[in-house]
Write an enzyme that holds these catalytic residues in place. Structure first.
Site, PDB file in Angstrom:
ATOM      1  N   GLU A   1      -3.040  -5.661   5.886  1.00 26.24           N
ATOM      2  CA  GLU A   1      -1.841  -4.716   5.285  1.00 26.24           C
ATOM      3  C   GLU A   1      -2.165  -3.802   6.029  1.00 26.24           C
ATOM      4  O   GLU A   1      -2.939  -2.887   6.412  1.00 26.24           O
ATOM      5  CB  GLU A   1      -2.202  -4.500   3.780  1.00 26.24           C
ATOM      6  CG  GLU A   1      -1.211  -3.612   3.356  1.00 26.24           C
ATOM      7  CD  GLU A   1      -1.431  -3.386   1.790  1.00 26.24           C
ATOM      8  OE1 GLU A   1      -0.809  -2.746   1.108  1.00 26.24           O
ATOM      9  OE2 GLU A   1      -2.645  -3.657   1.463  1.00 26.24           O
TER      10      GLU A   1
ATOM     11  N   LYS B   1       7.116  -5.578   0.442  1.00 27.18           N
ATOM     12  CA  LYS B   1       6.258  -5.799  -0.715  1.00 27.18           C
ATOM     13  C   LYS B   1       7.339  -5.369  -1.894  1.00 27.18           C
ATOM     14  O   LYS B   1       8.057  -4.386  -1.906  1.00 27.18           O
ATOM     15  CB  LYS B   1       5.099  -4.850  -0.462  1.00 27.18           C
ATOM     16  CG  LYS B   1       4.167  -5.088  -1.911  1.00 27.18           C
ATOM     17  CD  LYS B   1       3.057  -3.962  -1.874  1.00 27.18           C
ATOM     18  CE  LYS B   1       1.966  -4.270  -2.800  1.00 27.18           C
ATOM     19  NZ  LYS B   1       0.782  -3.442  -2.494  1.00 27.18           N
TER      20      LYS B   1
ATOM     21  N   CYS C   1      -1.319  -7.606  -0.408  1.00 27.48           N
ATOM     22  CA  CYS C   1      -2.283  -6.850  -1.385  1.00 27.48           C
ATOM     23  C   CYS C   1      -1.926  -7.407  -2.710  1.00 27.48           C
ATOM     24  O   CYS C   1      -2.090  -8.588  -3.412  1.00 27.48           O
ATOM     25  CB  CYS C   1      -2.216  -5.561  -1.043  1.00 27.48           C
ATOM     26  SG  CYS C   1      -3.700  -4.884  -2.043  1.00 27.48           S
TER      27      CYS C   1
END
Length: 511
Positions: A262, A337, A390
């Site tokens: 990430e 995300k 994540c």
């Protein structure tokens, strides 16, 4: 002590119960503590007392299990580091309401006039625990970290059918059975154990054979770039050099997919931004540098950042993104995300909390905006890739675009600021997603734990925490969609309904 200091006992037991999660994995301790909790609820003189005892238990449970959040604050110099523990305890006070509501509901449905939990009481509590864990994952955007089912990961086959929240209910049933065994109430204890074994066996039977193998080469990179150096311009070249060194393989005979963590690059890679956002490189130059370690035909998948601009050319929002690049620097696709980290990528109620000196942990003045949700990127000969950045991987039932089912999930992450407890907990939850969905999960993180996880949730290869290196492997194969992959959290909620109905039926029969 259960009569004189029940809340203190509940608090201590709750803290001990958190040792069932990674990195300790002391699941028998968790079962024993939950058995004690069931006894404390059943013996409580009122619903209010049951609520209070369970809230204290959960306060200890979450405070110990989420201690890694306090460590994250040590990487943010705009706030005093001691605020990290204030955040942990404050968050735990809120999260503790969910188990306490389960206890309140259980005491209402199955009051124990003799102060002893019976099988119906355990069934009701397990069902309501499931419902409140599911609620915890979405109320106020949700915080789904460390659901109870994670402690049963190594024998968690039932997650293929009833998911993580259903697996947590089975853990609670086993704890209730333990309490009944201690009281020598053999028949209901054995009945509860038989139910958990039957559910586990059904999950195992769903996919008894290994997933078919593939011959698609992959390289998973872990550069061991420390969080304290991430935003230091003086360290940028050194950080990239580690990524490049661990990605190079000029002896590779066939094309491969190279996975980076990430936010592996802070450079903007899309065309069309105002020139000042690229200095000193052009976007084409940035893409050429990023793909320099690749061989012909390779694909690079890496975390990065997108910006949105107003009509005056000012950046007004950012997205935490993943980009896929061909070996010649072409952007093949991207993903933004969706589940942002509260307190990390955005500050809830910022207009209020900002007045008392709080800020988000990710530095910068531009706010992050969420993406549209799970998506699948087509990587051509390398198959279809799902993405969860994540924290997103912890949301059971929300990680796959079911209409375009991918062959694997990529979970780039940055666990570098989560201390020694956060990374193994994160890995365990990623393994449960693989088991639930019947597909492999690939994890790449800056400092660990990077891993290749097969479609049965098994850890095939990994890189230790705070270690630089890379994994050269082949992509594990996927199973056909599991029942949970097809129906999602409808199945665990149906299980919750069944458990509660059984509890009510047993109460009626007892009368």
């Amino acid at each position: 002590m259960t009569q004189r200091y029940p809340r203190l006992l509940a608090l201590v037991a709750g803290g001990l119960s958190a040792t069932g999660f990674a990195p300790w994995g002391l699941w028998p301790v968790t079962l024993a503590c939950l058995a004690l909790l069931i006894h404390l609820i059943a013996s409580a003189p009122s619903r209010r007392a049951a609520f209070g005892r369970t809230w204290m238990f959960a306060l200890g449970h979450f405070t110990i299990g989420l201690n890694w959040i306090a460590i994250a604050f040590t990487y943010q110099d705009t706030m005093p580091h001691w605020l990290g523990w204030v955040a942990v305890v404050g968050l735990s006070c809120y999260l503790a309401l969910f188990p306490a509501l389960a206890a309140l509901g259980t005491k209402t449905l199955r009051a124990a006039p003799d102060g002893q939990a019976d099988a119906g009481f355990v069934l009701a509590f397990a069902g309501l625990w499931l419902v409140t864990e599911w609620m915890r994952a979405w109320v106020f955007t949700g915080f789904a970290w460390n659901p109870l089912g994670v402690v049963a990961l190594e024998a968690g086959w039932a997650a293929r059918i009833v998911g993580t929240y259903g697996l947590g209910a089975l853990v609670m049933l086993a704890s209730g059975a333990l309490l009944l065994l201690v009281r020598r109430d053999w028949k209901p204890a054995l009945a509860l154990l038989a139910g958990t074994v039957l559910a586990s066996g059904a999950g195992w039977a769903v996919q008894r054979t290994p997933a078919p193998s593939t011959d698609l080469p992959i390289t998973v990179v872990q550069p061991n770039n420390d969080q304290s150096d991430k935003y230091d311009p003086q360290e940028a070249a050194r950080n990239f050099a580690r990524l490049e060194r661990e990605s190079l393989d000029r002896q590779a005979q066939v094309p491969r997919v190279v996975f980076w963590p990430e936010a592996a690059t802070e450079d903007f890679v899309e065309d069309g931004y105002p020139r000042r956002y690229y200095y000193p490189e052009t976007p084409a130059g940035v893409r050429a540098r990023l793909t320099r370690p690749l061989n012909d035909g390779d694909i690079l998948v890496t975390g990065g950042v997108k910006l949105d601009f107003d009509r005056n050319g000012q950046a007004v929002a950012a997205a935490n993104s993943v980009f896929a690049f061909s070996s010649d620097g072409e952007i093949l696709g991207s993903y933004d995300k969706s589940h942002l980290v509260p307190g990390g990528e955005y500050l809830p109620y910022e207009e209020i909390l900002g007045q008392i000196g709080l800020s988000r942990l990710v530095p910068g003045t531009i706010g992050f905006t969420p993406g549209p949700g799970p998506q699948t990127l087509d990587l051509g000969a390398f198959g279809r890739m799902g993405l969860q950045i994540c924290y997103e991987i912890v949301f059971s039932g929300e990680v796959v675009d079911a209409a375009h089912r991918p062959g694997f999930l990529f979970n780039p992450s940055n666990d570098a600021w989560f201390g020694p407890w956060g990374p193994p907990q994160h890995l365990a939850q990623a393994r449960l997603r693989a088991l639930e969905e019947g597909m492999p999960v690939i994890r790449s993180t800056p400092t660990g734990i990077s891993a290749v996880i097969d479609a049965d949730g098994r850890l095939l290869q990994s890189l230790a925490h705070h270690t630089a290196g890379h994994i050269d492997s082949v992509m594990p194969g996927a199973h056909a969609a599991t029942p949970f992959a097809l129906w999602g959290n409808l199945l665990p909620l149906a299980l919750a309904g069944l458990l509660i109905l059984l509890a009510v039926a047993l109460r009626a029969l007892r009368r």
